[in-house]
Design a protein around this motif. Structure first.
Motif: not given
Length: 182
Positions: A7-12, A40-43, A75-77, A82-86
């Motif tokens: 899971i990538s914590g980024s939507l970019r 992730l972006g559809r949740l 993996s998250c930015p 903090g942890v991205p909201g998504g």
């Protein structure tokens, strides 16, 4: 065959974290398949009133993916320390489920500067009862790189070896965890 969900914590679109999990999938050791979660972006935003029979399809797909995986790599930015909201939203959908309980998890990092997010994410995942493989966190510095530069870094032999070794170490952790919980 072990199945690992990444899971990538980024939507970019040009995310360094997404590039890292894609490279992990390409460099999975024999006997292991790494599948990338792309929803992730559809949740929808987590709401406890929408659990149970009212759980949205997108959230159910995430819950099923985590439940059926032998392990999870995240993996998250870091956004504002903090942890991205998504990503936090995705984790919130798992809180009251059994999907995270004793589920082996590993963190991977695309930036050496994401120290606050690393600590926050590890705390959230431990609180949720993920079995966090603390010794296998992978870091490949991609911060500030363009997609072409990221690919050149990710195909370097030393980085490919580091990815294979990190995932192989995680596979060993998954197997040890399965033996200790059965």
């Amino acid at each position: 065959m072990l199945n690992i969900l990444a899971i990538s914590g980024s939507l970019r679109a040009a995310s360094t974290n997404s590039a890292l999990v894609a490279a992990l999938a390409r460099n999975a050791p024999p006997g292991c398949r790494v599948t990338i979660y792309g929803g992730l972006g559809r949740l929808p935003i987590f709401n406890p009133d929408d659990e149970g029979e009212r759980t949205p399809r997108e959230a159910s797909e995430l819950i099923d993916a985590v439940t059926s995986a032998d392990g999870v790599i995240v993996s998250c930015p870091e956004y504002a320390h903090g942890v991205p909201g998504g990503l936090k939203n995705a984790l919130d959908w798992l809180v009251s489920r059994d999907a995270a309980i004793d589920k082996p998890a590993m963190l991977a990092h695309a930036s050496p500067r994401s120290l606050f997010a690393r600590a926050a994410l590890a705390e959230v995942m431990r609180t949720m009862s993920f079995a966090l493989h603390e010794g296998a966190a992978l870091e490949i510095g991609l911060l500030g790189k363009k997609p072409v530069e990221m690919e050149l870094i990710l195909v370097e032999e030393a980085n490919q070896r580091a990815m294979r070794e990190a995932v192989q170490g995680f596979v060993g952790f998954i197997r040890a965890n399965a033996a200790s919980t059965s």
